[in-house]
Scaffold this active site. Sequence first.
Site, PDB file in Angstrom:
ATOM      1  N   GLU A   1       0.874  -1.168   0.000  1.00  8.62           N
ATOM      2  CA  GLU A   1       0.000   0.000   0.000  1.00  8.62           C
ATOM      3  C   GLU A   1       0.918   1.225   0.000  1.00  8.62           C
ATOM      4  OE1 GLU A   1      -2.757   0.336   3.272  1.00  8.62           O
ATOM      5  OE2 GLU A   1      -3.520   2.248   2.508  1.00  8.62           O
TER       6      GLU A   1
ATOM      7  N   ARG B   1       5.733 -12.907   9.547  1.00  5.26           N
ATOM      8  CA  ARG B   1       6.381 -11.650   9.214  1.00  5.26           C
ATOM      9  C   ARG B   1       7.738 -11.579   9.891  1.00  5.26           C
ATOM     10  NH1 ARG B   1       2.460  -7.664   9.131  1.00  5.26           N
ATOM     11  NH2 ARG B   1       3.925  -6.001   9.505  1.00  5.26           N
TER      12      ARG B   1
ATOM     13  N   LYS C   1       4.184   0.557   9.917  1.00  5.28           N
ATOM     14  CA  LYS C   1       4.186   1.768   9.096  1.00  5.28           C
ATOM     15  C   LYS C   1       3.555   2.938   9.832  1.00  5.28           C
ATOM     16  CE  LYS C   1       3.152   0.035   4.785  1.00  5.28           C
ATOM     17  NZ  LYS C   1       2.457   0.137   3.495  1.00  5.28           N
TER      18      LYS C   1
END
Length: 569
Positions: A42, A273, A283
Amino acid sequence: MTATETIDATTQEAGRDFIRDIIDTDLTQHRVPGIVTRFPPEPNGYLHIGHAKSICLNFGVANEFGGRCHLRFDDTNPTKEEQEFIDSIQRDVHWLGFDWGVHLHYASDYFEQLYAWAEHLIVNGDAYVDDTPSDQMRAARGTLTEPGQNSPNRYRPADENLALFRDMRAGKLPNGACVLRAKIDMAAGNMNLRDPVLYRILHAEHPRTGNAWCIYPTYDFAHGQSDAIEGITHSLCTLEFEDHRPLYEWLLDHLPIDQLGLPTRPKQYEFARLNIGYTVLSKRILTTLVRDGHVTAWDDPRMPTLAGLRRRGVPAAALRDFIRRVGVARANSVVDVAMFDHTIREDLNRTAPRRMAVLRPLKLVIENYPEGQTETLEAINHPDNPAAGTRPIVFGRELYVEREDFMENPPKKFYRLSPGKEVRLRYGFFVTCREAIKDASGEVIELRCTYDPATRGGNAPDGRKVQATLHWVAAADAVPAEIRLYNQLFTRPDPGADGDVLADLNPDSLEVLTGCQVEPALATAPIGEPVQFERTGYFCTDPDSTPQKPVFNRTVGLRDTWAKVQAAR
Ligand code: ATP
Ligand code: MG
Protein backbone atom coordinates in the site's frame (compact mmCIF):
# COMPACT_ATOMS: atom_id res chain seq x y z
CA MET A 1 -0.01 -16.27 17.75
CA THR A 2 2.67 -18.88 17.93
CA ALA A 3 5.42 -18.65 20.50
CA THR A 4 8.45 -16.61 19.60
CA GLU A 5 11.79 -18.21 19.04
CA THR A 6 15.21 -16.95 18.12
CA ILE A 7 16.44 -17.78 14.68
CA ASP A 8 19.80 -19.43 14.42
CA ALA A 9 21.57 -18.04 11.37
CA THR A 10 23.60 -21.19 10.92
CA THR A 11 20.64 -23.54 10.61
CA GLN A 12 18.93 -21.71 7.75
CA GLU A 13 20.50 -22.45 4.45
CA ALA A 14 19.36 -21.27 1.06
CA GLY A 15 16.77 -22.97 -0.97
CA ARG A 16 14.08 -24.79 0.91
CA ASP A 17 11.07 -23.66 2.85
CA PHE A 18 7.42 -24.67 2.94
CA ILE A 19 6.40 -22.13 0.29
CA ARG A 20 9.01 -23.39 -2.15
CA ASP A 21 7.93 -26.96 -1.40
CA ILE A 22 4.30 -26.09 -2.21
CA ILE A 23 5.28 -24.39 -5.46
CA ASP A 24 7.52 -27.27 -6.43
CA THR A 25 4.68 -29.74 -5.89
CA ASP A 26 2.17 -27.55 -7.74
CA LEU A 27 4.48 -27.42 -10.75
CA THR A 28 5.45 -31.10 -10.81
CA GLN A 29 1.82 -32.17 -10.37
CA HIS A 30 0.70 -29.65 -13.01
CA ARG A 31 -1.75 -27.90 -10.71
CA VAL A 32 -0.42 -24.69 -12.22
CA PRO A 33 1.15 -24.20 -15.64
CA GLY A 34 3.65 -21.67 -14.30
CA ILE A 35 3.95 -19.46 -11.28
CA VAL A 36 2.89 -15.87 -10.91
CA THR A 37 3.38 -13.97 -7.64
CA ARG A 38 3.00 -10.34 -6.66
CA PHE A 39 4.34 -7.91 -4.11
CA PRO A 40 1.37 -5.75 -3.08
CA PRO A 41 2.41 -2.69 -1.03
CA GLU A 42 0.00 0.00 0.00
CA PRO A 43 1.67 3.29 -1.01
CA ASN A 44 1.16 4.88 2.41
CA GLY A 45 4.80 4.94 3.52
CA TYR A 46 8.30 3.82 2.60
CA LEU A 47 9.25 0.16 2.43
CA HIS A 48 11.05 -1.31 5.42
CA ILE A 49 13.14 -4.36 6.07
CA GLY A 50 10.03 -6.44 6.75
CA HIS A 51 8.84 -5.69 3.24
CA ALA A 52 12.24 -6.84 2.02
CA LYS A 53 11.33 -10.30 3.26
CA SER A 54 8.13 -10.30 1.24
CA ILE A 55 9.93 -8.87 -1.82
CA CYS A 56 12.74 -11.43 -1.66
CA LEU A 57 10.19 -14.22 -1.27
CA ASN A 58 7.79 -13.14 -4.02
CA PHE A 59 10.40 -12.12 -6.58
CA GLY A 60 12.78 -14.84 -5.43
CA VAL A 61 10.42 -17.77 -6.02
CA ALA A 62 9.27 -16.28 -9.33
CA ASN A 63 12.90 -16.14 -10.50
CA GLU A 64 13.79 -19.57 -9.16
CA PHE A 65 10.78 -21.32 -10.71
CA GLY A 66 10.83 -19.52 -14.03
CA GLY A 67 7.71 -17.51 -13.32
CA ARG A 68 7.07 -13.80 -12.90
CA CYS A 69 6.32 -11.39 -10.10
CA HIS A 70 4.17 -8.30 -10.34
CA LEU A 71 4.56 -5.10 -8.41
CA ARG A 72 1.02 -4.10 -7.51
CA PHE A 73 0.10 -1.02 -5.59
CA ASP A 74 -2.81 -1.66 -3.29
CA ASP A 75 -4.02 1.92 -3.69
CA THR A 76 -7.54 1.75 -2.32
CA ASN A 77 -7.31 4.33 0.43
CA PRO A 78 -6.66 7.73 -1.18
CA THR A 79 -6.61 9.61 2.13
CA LYS A 80 -3.28 8.01 3.09
CA GLU A 81 -1.56 7.35 -0.22
CA GLU A 82 0.86 9.58 -2.07
CA GLN A 83 2.86 9.66 -5.29
CA GLU A 84 6.05 10.11 -3.25
CA PHE A 85 5.47 6.68 -1.74
CA ILE A 86 4.71 5.10 -5.11
CA ASP A 87 8.02 6.44 -6.45
CA SER A 88 10.06 5.45 -3.41
CA ILE A 89 8.67 1.90 -3.45
CA GLN A 90 9.70 1.39 -7.08
CA ARG A 91 13.16 2.82 -6.38
CA ASP A 92 13.61 0.56 -3.35
CA VAL A 93 12.47 -2.67 -5.04
CA HIS A 94 14.92 -1.98 -7.88
CA TRP A 95 17.68 -1.19 -5.44
CA LEU A 96 17.07 -4.48 -3.67
CA GLY A 97 17.77 -6.12 -7.01
CA PHE A 98 14.36 -7.07 -8.39
CA ASP A 99 12.42 -6.11 -11.47
CA TRP A 100 8.76 -6.46 -12.37
CA GLY A 101 9.31 -5.88 -16.09
CA VAL A 102 6.04 -4.75 -17.68
CA HIS A 103 4.05 -5.93 -14.68
CA LEU A 104 3.58 -2.70 -12.80
CA HIS A 105 -0.02 -2.72 -11.66
CA TYR A 106 -2.39 -0.77 -9.48
CA ALA A 107 -5.53 -1.99 -7.78
CA SER A 108 -7.01 1.29 -9.03
CA ASP A 109 -6.60 -0.02 -12.60
CA TYR A 110 -9.32 -2.52 -11.70
CA PHE A 111 -11.84 -0.18 -10.09
CA GLU A 112 -14.26 -0.56 -13.01
CA GLN A 113 -14.04 -4.37 -12.96
CA LEU A 114 -14.34 -4.48 -9.18
CA TYR A 115 -17.40 -2.28 -9.36
CA ALA A 116 -19.01 -4.56 -11.96
CA TRP A 117 -18.31 -7.55 -9.72
CA ALA A 118 -19.89 -5.77 -6.76
CA GLU A 119 -23.05 -5.30 -8.83
CA HIS A 120 -22.84 -9.00 -9.73
CA LEU A 121 -22.89 -9.91 -6.03
CA ILE A 122 -25.84 -7.57 -5.43
CA VAL A 123 -27.85 -9.01 -8.30
CA ASN A 124 -27.22 -12.54 -7.03
CA GLY A 125 -28.34 -11.59 -3.53
CA ASP A 126 -24.78 -11.96 -2.17
CA ALA A 127 -24.30 -8.34 -1.15
CA TYR A 128 -26.44 -5.54 0.25
CA VAL A 129 -26.24 -1.88 1.04
CA ASP A 130 -26.33 -1.19 4.76
CA ASP A 131 -27.03 2.27 6.16
CA THR A 132 -26.90 1.20 9.80
CA PRO A 133 -24.83 3.83 11.70
CA SER A 134 -21.27 2.58 12.06
CA ASP A 135 -21.31 2.28 15.87
CA GLN A 136 -24.43 0.13 15.73
CA MET A 137 -22.96 -1.92 12.94
CA ARG A 138 -19.88 -2.57 15.04
CA ALA A 139 -21.95 -3.58 18.04
CA ALA A 140 -23.99 -5.96 15.88
CA ARG A 141 -20.87 -7.79 14.72
CA GLY A 142 -20.77 -9.69 18.01
CA THR A 143 -17.59 -10.94 19.62
CA LEU A 144 -15.31 -13.93 19.35
CA THR A 145 -17.61 -15.78 21.72
CA GLU A 146 -20.99 -14.35 20.67
CA PRO A 147 -22.56 -14.40 17.22
CA GLY A 148 -23.44 -11.14 15.50
CA GLN A 149 -26.94 -9.82 14.75
CA ASN A 150 -28.37 -9.63 11.26
CA SER A 151 -28.75 -6.11 9.97
CA PRO A 152 -32.34 -5.05 9.23
CA ASN A 153 -31.05 -4.17 5.74
CA ARG A 154 -29.91 -7.69 5.03
CA TYR A 155 -33.13 -8.62 3.24
CA ARG A 156 -33.47 -5.50 1.15
CA PRO A 157 -34.46 -6.57 -2.39
CA ALA A 158 -31.67 -6.75 -4.94
CA ASP A 159 -33.06 -3.98 -7.16
CA GLU A 160 -33.20 -1.57 -4.20
CA ASN A 161 -29.62 -2.48 -3.28
CA LEU A 162 -28.55 -1.90 -6.84
CA ALA A 163 -30.20 1.52 -6.98
CA LEU A 164 -28.60 2.50 -3.67
CA PHE A 165 -25.17 1.26 -4.72
CA ARG A 166 -25.46 3.27 -7.93
CA ASP A 167 -26.35 6.32 -5.85
CA MET A 168 -23.24 5.68 -3.78
CA ARG A 169 -21.12 5.63 -6.90
CA ALA A 170 -22.84 8.69 -8.34
CA GLY A 171 -21.82 10.73 -5.31
CA LYS A 172 -25.35 11.28 -4.05
CA LEU A 173 -24.49 10.17 -0.52
CA PRO A 174 -22.04 11.64 2.00
CA ASN A 175 -19.08 9.79 3.57
CA GLY A 176 -20.24 7.13 6.00
CA ALA A 177 -23.90 7.20 4.91
CA CYS A 178 -23.77 3.53 3.98
CA VAL A 179 -21.53 0.67 2.91
CA LEU A 180 -21.80 -2.36 0.68
CA ARG A 181 -21.54 -5.62 2.61
CA ALA A 182 -21.19 -9.22 1.50
CA LYS A 183 -24.08 -11.37 2.72
CA ILE A 184 -22.31 -14.31 4.32
CA ASP A 185 -23.03 -15.33 7.91
CA MET A 186 -23.38 -13.12 10.98
CA ALA A 187 -22.93 -16.18 13.20
CA ALA A 188 -19.69 -17.35 11.57
CA GLY A 189 -16.93 -18.21 14.00
CA ASN A 190 -14.56 -16.25 11.79
CA MET A 191 -15.36 -12.56 12.27
CA ASN A 192 -14.20 -11.80 8.72
CA LEU A 193 -17.22 -13.71 7.40
CA ARG A 194 -19.77 -11.68 9.38
CA ASP A 195 -21.00 -9.71 6.38
CA PRO A 196 -17.73 -7.87 5.76
CA VAL A 197 -17.70 -4.43 4.19
CA LEU A 198 -16.76 -4.44 0.48
CA TYR A 199 -17.16 -0.75 -0.40
CA ARG A 200 -17.24 2.49 1.52
CA ILE A 201 -17.99 6.05 0.49
CA LEU A 202 -14.97 8.32 0.49
CA HIS A 203 -15.14 11.67 -1.21
CA ALA A 204 -11.40 12.02 -1.66
CA GLU A 205 -9.09 12.67 -4.58
CA HIS A 206 -7.07 9.64 -5.59
CA PRO A 207 -3.42 10.02 -6.75
CA ARG A 208 -4.25 8.11 -9.94
CA THR A 209 -7.98 8.18 -10.55
CA GLY A 210 -8.48 11.74 -9.37
CA ASN A 211 -12.14 12.40 -8.66
CA ALA A 212 -13.52 9.62 -10.83
CA TRP A 213 -14.57 7.65 -7.77
CA CYS A 214 -16.11 8.46 -4.44
CA ILE A 215 -16.52 4.85 -3.37
CA TYR A 216 -13.49 2.66 -2.77
CA PRO A 217 -13.19 -1.11 -2.31
CA THR A 218 -11.86 -2.47 0.96
CA TYR A 219 -8.63 -4.43 1.13
CA ASP A 220 -10.47 -7.74 1.14
CA PHE A 221 -12.54 -6.94 -1.90
CA ALA A 222 -9.67 -5.43 -3.88
CA HIS A 223 -6.90 -7.82 -3.03
CA GLY A 224 -8.08 -11.28 -4.00
CA GLN A 225 -9.89 -9.96 -7.04
CA SER A 226 -6.76 -8.14 -8.24
CA ASP A 227 -4.92 -11.44 -7.81
CA ALA A 228 -7.52 -13.13 -10.02
CA ILE A 229 -7.41 -10.42 -12.69
CA GLU A 230 -3.62 -10.67 -12.91
CA GLY A 231 -3.60 -14.47 -12.92
CA ILE A 232 -1.62 -14.71 -9.70
CA THR A 233 -1.13 -18.37 -8.79
CA HIS A 234 0.39 -18.07 -5.32
CA SER A 235 -0.72 -15.11 -3.25
CA LEU A 236 1.88 -14.99 -0.48
CA CYS A 237 1.11 -12.85 2.52
CA THR A 238 1.83 -12.59 6.21
CA LEU A 239 0.10 -14.59 8.94
CA GLU A 240 -2.30 -11.86 10.02
CA PHE A 241 -4.21 -12.58 6.80
CA GLU A 242 -4.77 -16.22 7.66
CA ASP A 243 -8.24 -15.39 9.01
CA HIS A 244 -9.01 -13.53 5.81
CA ARG A 245 -8.39 -16.60 3.64
CA PRO A 246 -11.97 -17.95 3.95
CA LEU A 247 -13.24 -14.59 2.72
CA TYR A 248 -10.69 -14.61 -0.10
CA GLU A 249 -12.07 -18.01 -1.10
CA TRP A 250 -15.71 -16.98 -0.64
CA LEU A 251 -15.33 -14.03 -2.97
CA LEU A 252 -13.64 -16.10 -5.67
CA ASP A 253 -16.45 -18.66 -5.30
CA HIS A 254 -19.16 -16.03 -5.75
CA LEU A 255 -17.71 -14.02 -8.61
CA PRO A 256 -17.67 -14.99 -12.30
CA ILE A 257 -13.90 -15.27 -12.39
CA ASP A 258 -14.04 -18.15 -14.91
CA GLN A 259 -14.85 -15.43 -17.42
CA LEU A 260 -11.22 -14.35 -16.99
CA GLY A 261 -10.14 -17.64 -18.59
CA LEU A 262 -7.55 -18.32 -15.90
CA PRO A 263 -5.66 -21.61 -16.10
CA THR A 264 -6.01 -21.83 -12.33
CA ARG A 265 -7.46 -19.70 -9.58
CA PRO A 266 -5.24 -17.89 -7.10
CA LYS A 267 -4.52 -19.42 -3.70
CA GLN A 268 -3.39 -17.60 -0.63
CA TYR A 269 -0.52 -18.84 1.57
CA GLU A 270 0.68 -17.20 4.75
CA PHE A 271 4.17 -16.93 6.23
CA ALA A 272 5.52 -15.31 9.39
CA ARG A 273 6.38 -11.65 9.21
CA LEU A 274 9.88 -10.50 9.97
CA ASN A 275 10.44 -8.99 13.40
CA ILE A 276 13.80 -7.70 14.58
CA GLY A 277 14.87 -6.77 18.08
CA TYR A 278 15.13 -3.04 18.92
CA THR A 279 13.30 -2.32 15.66
CA VAL A 280 9.81 -1.07 14.88
CA LEU A 281 8.27 -2.31 11.63
CA SER A 282 4.86 -0.74 11.86
CA LYS A 283 4.19 1.77 9.10
CA ARG A 284 1.89 3.69 11.39
CA ILE A 285 4.65 4.21 13.95
CA LEU A 286 7.31 4.88 11.30
CA THR A 287 5.00 7.55 9.88
CA THR A 288 4.72 9.13 13.32
CA LEU A 289 8.52 9.16 13.72
CA VAL A 290 8.89 11.07 10.46
CA ARG A 291 5.89 13.36 10.85
CA ASP A 292 6.73 14.40 14.40
CA GLY A 293 10.43 14.89 13.72
CA HIS A 294 11.83 12.08 15.88
CA VAL A 295 14.01 11.29 12.87
CA THR A 296 15.02 13.59 10.02
CA ALA A 297 13.16 11.82 7.21
CA TRP A 298 12.08 8.43 5.87
CA ASP A 299 15.69 7.86 4.80
CA ASP A 300 17.22 8.78 8.15
CA PRO A 301 19.97 6.15 8.57
CA ARG A 302 18.45 5.11 11.91
CA MET A 303 15.21 4.09 10.21
CA PRO A 304 14.58 0.43 9.29
CA THR A 305 13.36 1.61 5.90
CA LEU A 306 15.17 0.42 2.79
CA ALA A 307 15.95 4.06 2.01
CA GLY A 308 17.41 4.52 5.51
CA LEU A 309 19.46 1.34 5.35
CA ARG A 310 20.79 2.30 1.92
CA ARG A 311 21.79 5.73 3.20
CA ARG A 312 23.45 4.12 6.21
CA GLY A 313 25.54 2.09 3.77
CA VAL A 314 23.95 -1.36 4.03
CA PRO A 315 24.54 -3.10 0.68
CA ALA A 316 21.48 -4.61 -1.01
CA ALA A 317 23.37 -7.90 -1.24
CA ALA A 318 23.79 -7.99 2.55
CA LEU A 319 20.10 -7.37 3.00
CA ARG A 320 19.19 -10.20 0.64
CA ASP A 321 21.64 -12.47 2.40
CA PHE A 322 20.11 -11.60 5.76
CA ILE A 323 16.62 -12.40 4.50
CA ARG A 324 17.89 -15.70 3.10
CA ARG A 325 19.41 -16.62 6.47
CA VAL A 326 16.25 -15.76 8.35
CA GLY A 327 14.33 -18.09 6.05
CA VAL A 328 10.59 -18.47 5.56
CA ALA A 329 8.53 -20.20 8.20
CA ARG A 330 5.07 -20.19 9.69
CA ALA A 331 6.20 -19.51 13.26
CA ASN A 332 6.50 -15.92 14.36
CA SER A 333 9.92 -15.07 15.71
CA VAL A 334 12.13 -12.15 16.61
CA VAL A 335 15.49 -12.00 14.91
CA ASP A 336 18.45 -10.77 16.92
CA VAL A 337 19.61 -7.46 15.51
CA ALA A 338 23.20 -8.65 16.07
CA MET A 339 22.64 -11.22 13.35
CA PHE A 340 21.70 -8.46 10.93
CA ASP A 341 24.84 -6.52 11.81
CA HIS A 342 26.89 -9.69 11.44
CA THR A 343 25.59 -10.22 7.90
CA ILE A 344 26.37 -6.61 6.96
CA ARG A 345 29.88 -6.93 8.36
CA GLU A 346 30.52 -10.14 6.45
CA ASP A 347 29.59 -8.47 3.20
CA LEU A 348 31.51 -5.27 3.84
CA ASN A 349 34.57 -7.10 5.08
CA ARG A 350 34.81 -8.69 1.63
CA THR A 351 34.03 -5.61 -0.41
CA ALA A 352 34.93 -2.39 1.42
CA PRO A 353 38.33 -0.79 0.73
CA ARG A 354 40.35 0.15 3.81
CA ARG A 355 41.02 3.76 4.66
CA MET A 356 42.28 5.70 7.66
CA ALA A 357 40.15 8.20 9.52
CA VAL A 358 40.58 9.67 13.00
CA LEU A 359 37.26 10.23 14.72
CA ARG A 360 38.47 12.15 17.78
CA PRO A 361 41.84 13.59 16.79
CA LEU A 362 44.79 14.19 19.09
CA LYS A 363 47.82 15.84 17.57
CA LEU A 364 51.05 13.85 17.61
CA VAL A 365 54.32 15.68 16.85
CA ILE A 366 57.43 13.68 15.93
CA GLU A 367 60.23 15.78 17.35
CA ASN A 368 63.06 14.09 15.43
CA TYR A 369 61.27 14.31 12.08
CA PRO A 370 62.48 17.29 10.01
CA GLU A 371 60.13 20.24 9.94
CA GLY A 372 58.53 20.98 6.55
CA GLN A 373 59.38 17.51 5.21
CA THR A 374 56.97 14.74 4.20
CA GLU A 375 57.34 11.34 2.59
CA THR A 376 55.04 8.89 0.91
CA LEU A 377 54.16 5.47 2.28
CA GLU A 378 52.22 2.72 0.61
CA ALA A 379 48.88 1.64 2.11
CA ILE A 380 47.06 -1.56 1.21
CA ASN A 381 43.50 -1.15 -0.04
CA HIS A 382 42.28 -4.60 0.95
CA PRO A 383 44.24 -7.15 2.98
CA ASP A 384 42.51 -10.17 1.38
CA ASN A 385 42.41 -8.85 -2.14
CA PRO A 386 45.78 -7.94 -3.67
CA ALA A 387 43.98 -6.89 -6.87
CA ALA A 388 42.54 -3.94 -4.96
CA GLY A 389 46.09 -2.53 -5.03
CA THR A 390 47.70 0.11 -2.87
CA ARG A 391 47.55 3.85 -2.53
CA PRO A 392 50.13 6.44 -1.50
CA ILE A 393 49.68 8.11 1.87
CA VAL A 394 51.60 11.06 3.22
CA PHE A 395 53.64 10.84 6.42
CA GLY A 396 55.13 13.84 8.17
CA ARG A 397 56.14 15.49 11.42
CA GLU A 398 52.59 16.26 12.54
CA LEU A 399 49.95 13.57 12.62
CA TYR A 400 46.56 12.94 14.17
CA VAL A 401 45.88 9.85 16.20
CA GLU A 402 42.79 8.73 18.05
CA ARG A 403 42.38 10.42 21.43
CA GLU A 404 41.37 7.12 23.02
CA ASP A 405 44.66 5.55 21.86
CA PHE A 406 46.52 7.52 24.51
CA MET A 407 46.38 7.17 28.28
CA GLU A 408 48.62 9.07 30.63
CA ASN A 409 48.30 6.51 33.40
CA PRO A 410 47.38 3.32 31.64
CA PRO A 411 46.12 0.17 33.33
CA LYS A 412 48.20 -2.96 32.91
CA LYS A 413 46.78 -4.23 29.64
CA PHE A 414 46.69 -0.95 27.79
CA TYR A 415 49.22 -1.46 24.98
CA ARG A 416 48.69 1.74 23.07
CA LEU A 417 50.30 5.14 23.61
CA SER A 418 51.40 6.32 27.04
CA PRO A 419 54.53 8.13 28.17
CA GLY A 420 57.60 6.02 27.34
CA LYS A 421 55.66 3.48 25.29
CA GLU A 422 56.56 2.52 21.72
CA VAL A 423 53.86 1.61 19.16
CA ARG A 424 53.65 1.07 15.43
CA LEU A 425 51.87 3.53 13.16
CA ARG A 426 50.02 1.62 10.46
CA TYR A 427 52.01 1.41 7.19
CA GLY A 428 54.70 3.51 8.79
CA PHE A 429 57.14 3.75 11.62
CA PHE A 430 57.55 2.93 15.28
CA VAL A 431 57.04 5.98 17.48
CA THR A 432 57.71 6.41 21.16
CA CYS A 433 55.71 8.81 23.28
CA ARG A 434 57.93 11.22 25.19
CA GLU A 435 55.53 13.69 26.72
CA ALA A 436 51.91 14.76 26.81
CA ILE A 437 51.28 18.50 26.55
CA LYS A 438 48.23 19.77 28.43
CA ASP A 439 46.19 22.92 28.29
CA ALA A 440 45.36 25.10 31.29
CA SER A 441 42.46 22.83 32.23
CA GLY A 442 44.70 19.78 32.29
CA GLU A 443 43.42 18.24 29.08
CA VAL A 444 45.99 16.55 26.88
CA ILE A 445 46.21 18.51 23.62
CA GLU A 446 49.35 17.16 22.02
CA LEU A 447 51.72 14.23 22.21
CA ARG A 448 55.45 14.77 21.72
CA CYS A 449 57.05 11.66 20.26
CA THR A 450 60.18 10.43 18.52
CA TYR A 451 60.29 7.94 15.68
CA ASP A 452 62.80 5.35 14.58
CA PRO A 453 63.66 5.96 10.90
CA ALA A 454 64.89 2.36 10.63
CA THR A 455 61.35 1.04 11.09
CA ARG A 456 59.96 2.30 7.78
CA GLY A 457 57.50 -0.28 6.49
CA GLY A 458 56.49 -1.23 10.01
CA ASN A 459 59.24 -3.55 11.28
CA ALA A 460 62.35 -3.03 13.34
CA PRO A 461 65.62 -4.41 11.88
CA ASP A 462 66.65 -5.56 15.36
CA GLY A 463 63.48 -7.61 15.63
CA ARG A 464 62.00 -5.74 18.62
CA LYS A 465 58.24 -5.93 18.88
CA VAL A 466 55.50 -3.51 19.76
CA GLN A 467 52.09 -4.51 21.05
CA ALA A 468 49.86 -2.07 19.21
CA THR A 469 49.40 -0.70 15.71
CA LEU A 470 47.52 2.56 15.48
CA HIS A 471 45.77 4.28 12.60
CA TRP A 472 46.58 7.93 11.94
CA VAL A 473 46.40 10.65 9.33
CA ALA A 474 49.00 13.31 8.44
CA ALA A 475 48.14 16.89 9.38
CA ALA A 476 49.73 17.95 6.07
CA ASP A 477 46.95 16.57 3.93
CA ALA A 478 44.16 15.34 6.20
CA VAL A 479 40.68 16.56 5.35
CA PRO A 480 38.30 17.67 8.12
CA ALA A 481 35.09 15.68 8.15
CA GLU A 482 31.86 15.09 9.99
CA ILE A 483 31.12 11.56 11.10
CA ARG A 484 27.70 10.40 12.23
CA LEU A 485 27.53 7.45 14.56
CA TYR A 486 24.22 5.63 14.83
CA ASN A 487 22.97 3.53 17.67
CA GLN A 488 19.71 1.63 18.01
CA LEU A 489 16.73 3.93 17.59
CA PHE A 490 15.02 2.24 20.55
CA THR A 491 16.35 1.34 23.95
CA ARG A 492 14.69 -2.04 24.34
CA PRO A 493 14.40 -5.16 22.21
CA ASP A 494 10.59 -4.93 22.25
CA PRO A 495 9.84 -1.22 21.75
CA GLY A 496 6.37 -0.24 22.87
CA ALA A 497 5.82 -3.37 24.97
CA ASP A 498 4.75 -1.12 27.84
CA GLY A 499 2.31 0.73 25.64
CA ASP A 500 4.17 3.88 24.65
CA VAL A 501 6.63 3.23 21.88
CA LEU A 502 7.85 6.84 21.81
CA ALA A 503 8.91 6.54 25.44
CA ASP A 504 11.34 3.85 24.30
CA LEU A 505 13.13 6.06 21.79
CA ASN A 506 16.88 6.12 22.42
CA PRO A 507 17.94 9.73 23.14
CA ASP A 508 21.49 8.75 22.09
CA SER A 509 20.64 7.14 18.77
CA LEU A 510 22.68 9.73 16.89
CA GLU A 511 26.11 11.04 17.81
CA VAL A 512 27.58 13.64 15.47
CA LEU A 513 31.37 14.01 15.53
CA THR A 514 32.71 17.18 13.97
CA GLY A 515 36.37 18.00 13.53
CA CYS A 516 37.26 14.46 12.51
CA GLN A 517 40.31 14.07 10.24
CA VAL A 518 40.31 11.68 7.31
CA GLU A 519 42.84 10.77 4.64
CA PRO A 520 42.38 12.74 1.40
CA ALA A 521 41.30 9.68 -0.61
CA LEU A 522 38.06 9.81 1.37
CA ALA A 523 37.16 13.36 0.40
CA THR A 524 36.28 12.26 -3.12
CA ALA A 525 34.58 8.94 -2.29
CA PRO A 526 31.31 8.59 -4.22
CA ILE A 527 28.12 8.98 -2.17
CA GLY A 528 27.07 5.72 -0.59
CA GLU A 529 30.22 3.80 -1.42
CA PRO A 530 31.26 1.65 1.54
CA VAL A 531 34.69 1.91 3.16
CA GLN A 532 36.26 0.46 6.24
CA PHE A 533 37.89 2.97 8.55
CA GLU A 534 40.68 0.83 9.91
CA ARG A 535 40.12 -0.24 13.53
CA THR A 536 36.84 1.72 13.69
CA GLY A 537 34.08 0.31 11.52
CA TYR A 538 32.35 0.45 8.18
CA PHE A 539 31.22 3.80 6.86
CA CYS A 540 29.89 5.42 3.74
CA THR A 541 29.65 8.96 2.41
CA ASP A 542 26.36 10.69 3.15
CA PRO A 543 24.55 12.78 0.51
CA ASP A 544 25.04 15.80 2.82
CA SER A 545 28.75 15.75 1.91
CA THR A 546 30.53 18.57 0.10
CA PRO A 547 34.07 18.38 -1.34
CA GLN A 548 35.18 20.77 1.43
CA LYS A 549 33.54 18.77 4.19
CA PRO A 550 32.72 15.13 3.62
CA VAL A 551 30.11 13.58 5.89
CA PHE A 552 30.23 9.89 6.76
CA ASN A 553 27.66 7.53 8.22
CA ARG A 554 28.71 4.61 10.33
CA THR A 555 27.07 1.58 8.80
CA VAL A 556 28.20 -0.82 11.50
CA GLY A 557 31.08 -1.10 13.95
CA LEU A 558 33.78 -3.76 13.76
CA ARG A 559 33.00 -5.67 16.91
CA ASP A 560 30.89 -8.69 16.16
CA THR A 561 28.72 -9.65 19.11
CA TRP A 562 26.78 -12.18 17.03
CA ALA A 563 29.91 -14.14 16.12
CA LYS A 564 30.69 -14.30 19.85
CA VAL A 565 27.22 -15.55 20.69
CA GLN A 566 27.53 -18.24 18.03
CA ALA A 567 30.99 -19.26 19.18
CA ALA A 568 29.76 -19.63 22.74
CA ARG A 569 27.03 -22.08 21.72
P1 ATP B 1 -0.06 -1.76 6.91
O1 ATP B 1 -0.92 -2.82 6.27
O2 ATP B 1 -0.14 -1.70 8.39
O3 ATP B 1 -0.12 -0.44 6.26
P2 ATP B 1 2.10 -3.37 6.00
O4 ATP B 1 3.48 -3.29 6.52
O5 ATP B 1 1.35 -4.63 6.06
O6 ATP B 1 1.40 -2.21 6.72
P3 ATP B 1 1.68 -3.35 3.15
O7 ATP B 1 2.00 -2.27 2.21
O8 ATP B 1 0.29 -3.84 3.22
O9 ATP B 1 2.14 -2.83 4.53
O10 ATP B 1 2.68 -4.56 2.92
C1 ATP B 1 2.97 -5.09 1.65
C2 ATP B 1 3.34 -6.53 1.81
O11 ATP B 1 4.46 -6.68 2.66
C3 ATP B 1 2.21 -7.34 2.41
O12 ATP B 1 2.04 -8.53 1.66
C4 ATP B 1 2.69 -7.65 3.79
O13 ATP B 1 2.21 -8.91 4.22
C5 ATP B 1 4.20 -7.65 3.63
N1 ATP B 1 4.85 -7.29 4.89
C6 ATP B 1 4.63 -6.20 5.63
N2 ATP B 1 5.37 -6.22 6.76
C7 ATP B 1 6.08 -7.37 6.73
C8 ATP B 1 7.03 -7.97 7.61
N3 ATP B 1 7.41 -7.39 8.77
N4 ATP B 1 7.56 -9.16 7.25
C9 ATP B 1 7.21 -9.74 6.09
N5 ATP B 1 6.32 -9.24 5.23
C10 ATP B 1 5.76 -8.05 5.52
MG1 MG C 1 -0.78 -4.58 5.11
